[in-house]
Design an enzyme around this catalytic site. Structure first.
Site, PDB file in Angstrom:
ATOM      1  N   LYS A 108      -9.253 -31.570  -2.010  1.00 33.00           N
ATOM      2  CA  LYS A 108      -8.365 -30.535  -2.562  1.00 33.00           C
ATOM      3  C   LYS A 108      -7.400 -30.014  -1.499  1.00 33.00           C
ATOM      4  CE  LYS A 108     -11.825 -27.792  -3.555  1.00 33.00           C
ATOM      5  NZ  LYS A 108     -12.954 -28.630  -3.120  1.00 33.00           N
ATOM      6  N   ARG A 165     -13.594 -20.752  -9.216  1.00 33.13           N
ATOM      7  CA  ARG A 165     -14.810 -21.514  -8.949  1.00 33.13           C
ATOM      8  C   ARG A 165     -15.900 -21.222  -9.978  1.00 33.13           C
ATOM      9  NH1 ARG A 165     -13.860 -23.180  -3.698  1.00 33.13           N
ATOM     10  NH2 ARG A 165     -15.704 -23.812  -2.638  1.00 33.13           N
ATOM     11  N   ARG A 205     -15.168 -34.980   8.891  1.00 35.18           N
ATOM     12  CA  ARG A 205     -14.063 -34.026   8.763  1.00 35.18           C
ATOM     13  C   ARG A 205     -13.879 -33.226  10.051  1.00 35.18           C
ATOM     14  NH1 ARG A 205     -13.190 -29.844   3.966  1.00 35.18           N
ATOM     15  NH2 ARG A 205     -15.348 -29.245   4.344  1.00 35.18           N
ATOM     16  N   ARG A 265     -16.514 -27.707  10.721  1.00 32.66           N
ATOM     17  CA  ARG A 265     -16.793 -26.496   9.966  1.00 32.66           C
ATOM     18  C   ARG A 265     -18.295 -26.265   9.916  1.00 32.66           C
ATOM     19  NH1 ARG A 265     -13.445 -26.292   4.412  1.00 32.66           N
ATOM     20  NH2 ARG A 265     -15.474 -25.689   3.570  1.00 32.66           N
ATOM     21  N   ARG A 292     -23.816 -27.021  -1.296  1.00 32.83           N
ATOM     22  CA  ARG A 292     -22.484 -26.798  -1.863  1.00 32.83           C
ATOM     23  C   ARG A 292     -22.261 -27.694  -3.073  1.00 32.83           C
ATOM     24  NH1 ARG A 292     -19.101 -27.958   3.195  1.00 32.83           N
ATOM     25  NH2 ARG A 292     -17.284 -27.655   1.871  1.00 32.83           N
TER      26      ARG A 292
HETATM   27  P1  AP5 Z   1     -10.654 -31.881   2.219  1.00 39.78           P
HETATM   28  O1  AP5 Z   1      -9.243 -32.050   1.761  1.00 39.78           O
HETATM   29  O2  AP5 Z   1     -10.912 -31.005   3.383  1.00 39.78           O
HETATM   30  O3  AP5 Z   1     -11.579 -31.482   0.978  1.00 39.78           O
HETATM   31  P2  AP5 Z   1     -11.676 -30.171   0.117  1.00 39.78           P
HETATM   32  O4  AP5 Z   1     -11.848 -30.612  -1.299  1.00 39.78           O
HETATM   33  O5  AP5 Z   1     -10.536 -29.237   0.418  1.00 39.78           O
HETATM   34  O6  AP5 Z   1     -13.058 -29.638   0.646  1.00 39.78           O
HETATM   35  P3  AP5 Z   1     -13.573 -28.223   1.100  1.00 39.78           P
HETATM   36  O7  AP5 Z   1     -14.838 -28.473   1.832  1.00 39.78           O
HETATM   37  O8  AP5 Z   1     -12.524 -27.429   1.796  1.00 39.78           O
HETATM   38  O9  AP5 Z   1     -13.889 -27.611  -0.268  1.00 39.78           O
HETATM   39  P4  AP5 Z   1     -14.879 -26.547  -0.600  1.00 39.78           P
HETATM   40  O10 AP5 Z   1     -14.498 -26.389  -2.009  1.00 39.78           O
HETATM   41  O11 AP5 Z   1     -16.315 -26.752  -0.413  1.00 39.78           O
HETATM   42  O12 AP5 Z   1     -14.605 -25.420   0.486  1.00 39.78           O
HETATM   43  P5  AP5 Z   1     -13.737 -24.091   0.448  1.00 39.78           P
HETATM   44  O13 AP5 Z   1     -13.071 -23.976   1.758  1.00 39.78           O
HETATM   45  O14 AP5 Z   1     -12.925 -23.998  -0.786  1.00 39.78           O
HETATM   46  O15 AP5 Z   1     -11.259 -33.335   2.473  1.00 39.78           O
HETATM   47  C1  AP5 Z   1     -12.584 -33.504   2.961  1.00 39.78           C
HETATM   48  C2  AP5 Z   1     -12.604 -34.584   4.050  1.00 39.78           C
HETATM   49  O16 AP5 Z   1     -12.307 -35.871   3.475  1.00 39.78           O
HETATM   50  C3  AP5 Z   1     -11.535 -34.385   5.148  1.00 39.78           C
HETATM   51  O17 AP5 Z   1     -12.071 -34.841   6.350  1.00 39.78           O
HETATM   52  C4  AP5 Z   1     -10.361 -35.259   4.669  1.00 39.78           C
HETATM   53  O18 AP5 Z   1      -9.544 -35.685   5.739  1.00 39.78           O
HETATM   54  C5  AP5 Z   1     -11.098 -36.424   4.017  1.00 39.78           C
HETATM   55  N1  AP5 Z   1     -10.373 -36.988   2.872  1.00 39.78           N
HETATM   56  C6  AP5 Z   1      -9.604 -36.332   1.964  1.00 39.78           C
HETATM   57  N2  AP5 Z   1      -9.130 -37.191   1.033  1.00 39.78           N
HETATM   58  C7  AP5 Z   1      -9.651 -38.430   1.342  1.00 39.78           C
HETATM   59  C8  AP5 Z   1      -9.537 -39.736   0.756  1.00 39.78           C
HETATM   60  N3  AP5 Z   1      -8.816 -39.938  -0.365  1.00 39.78           N
HETATM   61  N4  AP5 Z   1     -10.216 -40.757   1.336  1.00 39.78           N
HETATM   62  C9  AP5 Z   1     -10.955 -40.544   2.475  1.00 39.78           C
HETATM   63  N5  AP5 Z   1     -11.087 -39.352   3.082  1.00 39.78           N
HETATM   64  C10 AP5 Z   1     -10.443 -38.292   2.521  1.00 39.78           C
HETATM   65  O19 AP5 Z   1     -14.884 -23.008   0.329  1.00 39.78           O
HETATM   66  C11 AP5 Z   1     -15.812 -22.761   1.362  1.00 39.78           C
HETATM   67  C12 AP5 Z   1     -16.772 -21.678   0.937  1.00 39.78           C
HETATM   68  O20 AP5 Z   1     -16.067 -20.432   0.711  1.00 39.78           O
HETATM   69  C13 AP5 Z   1     -17.530 -21.932  -0.382  1.00 39.78           C
HETATM   70  O21 AP5 Z   1     -18.669 -22.710  -0.185  1.00 39.78           O
HETATM   71  C14 AP5 Z   1     -17.834 -20.501  -0.833  1.00 39.78           C
HETATM   72  O22 AP5 Z   1     -18.919 -19.961  -0.151  1.00 39.78           O
HETATM   73  C15 AP5 Z   1     -16.582 -19.745  -0.423  1.00 39.78           C
HETATM   74  N6  AP5 Z   1     -15.567 -19.712  -1.492  1.00 39.78           N
HETATM   75  C16 AP5 Z   1     -14.314 -20.272  -1.435  1.00 39.78           C
HETATM   76  N7  AP5 Z   1     -13.654 -20.049  -2.575  1.00 39.78           N
HETATM   77  C17 AP5 Z   1     -14.496 -19.364  -3.381  1.00 39.78           C
HETATM   78  C18 AP5 Z   1     -14.399 -18.861  -4.705  1.00 39.78           C
HETATM   79  N8  AP5 Z   1     -13.293 -19.021  -5.440  1.00 39.78           N
HETATM   80  N9  AP5 Z   1     -15.474 -18.205  -5.221  1.00 39.78           N
HETATM   81  C19 AP5 Z   1     -16.586 -17.995  -4.510  1.00 39.78           C
HETATM   82  N10 AP5 Z   1     -16.754 -18.453  -3.251  1.00 39.78           N
HETATM   83  C20 AP5 Z   1     -15.715 -19.135  -2.692  1.00 39.78           C
END
Ligand code: AP5
Ligand code: ZN
Length: 212
Positions: free
Chosen positions: A13, A88, A123, A156, A167
């Protein structure tokens, strides 16, 4: 245009949101990035969110909805925005509707759990701008620092395998149901997230072009 990126943790994402953001000249709002900054700087919100985020649970709806309400009121969101990691839960999706926020498109990036577990260990993230790289699939130019601001990349805290597992469970239980919510609203489009980063981007652009 107002777009939501949906998908399991590590589906890509953030990677795709960043590209579309630069391409369309609209900001990306990542609740995860906002929460990580708050934890790092030790604000009251950060202190309240820390235990949840670092164990792989969701931060309570009322905190996250408050963050989004404030951020969407800022001027740069007037010409459009991308939401990465929000909503979410169905409660968050309903809150967005109640705020009167128009959503044009919800793009769900589909990646199987077993692929995600492998991806996360490679990552590397920029703590300054939130950009994410991968040692093998999406390396920064020098492999050590962020291409945009030169910050040394780091791991991270929630990318440890046991937290990734949590997660993923949280995603399937609490977040996946919102796909049906947006499907019913005629807004949901899915793209295959298991192809290369550039191929996912091409699929994302074709979905965006399709709604113009
Ligand atoms: P990346 O693009 O970083 O993936 P992502 O989907 O953005 O993953 P996140 O881990 O950031 O998502 P998340 O939803 O768990 O975390 P968030 O920060 O929102 O890609 C991942 C890896 O793969 C990278 O190394 C990238 O280079 C690689 N990659 C990408 N595309 C690829 C491809 N096509 N092929 C190969 N490799 C690829 O949330 C963190 C925490 O915050 C949550 O757990 C929660 O506690 C809290 N939080 C955040 N938002 C909320 C909410 N709305 N409500 C409640 N809690 C929340
Ligand atoms: Zn950076």
């Amino acid at each position: 245009m107002n777009i939501i990126f949906l998908g399991a943790p590590g589906a890509g994402k953030g990677t795709q949101a960043e590209k579309v953001s630069a391409h369309c000249g609209i900001p990306t709002i990542s609740t995860g990035a906002i929460i990580r900054t708050a934890i790092k700087t030790g604000t009251p919100m950060g202190l309240a969110a820390k235990a949840y985020a670092e164990s792989g649970a969701l931060v309570p709806d009322e905190i996250v909805i408050g963050i989004i309400k404030e951020r969407l009121a800022e001027d740069d969101c007037k010409k459009g925005f991308i939401l990465d990691g929000f909503p979410r839960t169905v409660v968050q999706a309903e809150a967005l509707d109640r705020m009167g926020v128009r959503i044009d498109l919800v793009i769900s990036i589909e990646v199987r759990d077993e692929v995600i577990v492998d991806r996360m260990s490679g990552r590397r993230c920029c703590e300054k701008c939130g950009a994410s790289y991968h040692v093998k699939f999406n390396p920064s130019k020098d492999g050590v620092t962020c291409d945009k601001d030169g910050t040394v990349l780091s791991l991270r805290k929630d990318d440890k395998p046991e937290v990734v597992k949590e997660r993923l469970e949280t995603y399937h239980k609490q977040t996946e149901p919102i796909k049906a919510y947006y499907e019913a609203a005629g807004k949901l489009q899915t793209v295959d997230g298991e192809v290369s980063v550039d191929d996912v981007t091409a699929a994302v652009y074709s979905v965006i072009d399709g709604i113009h």
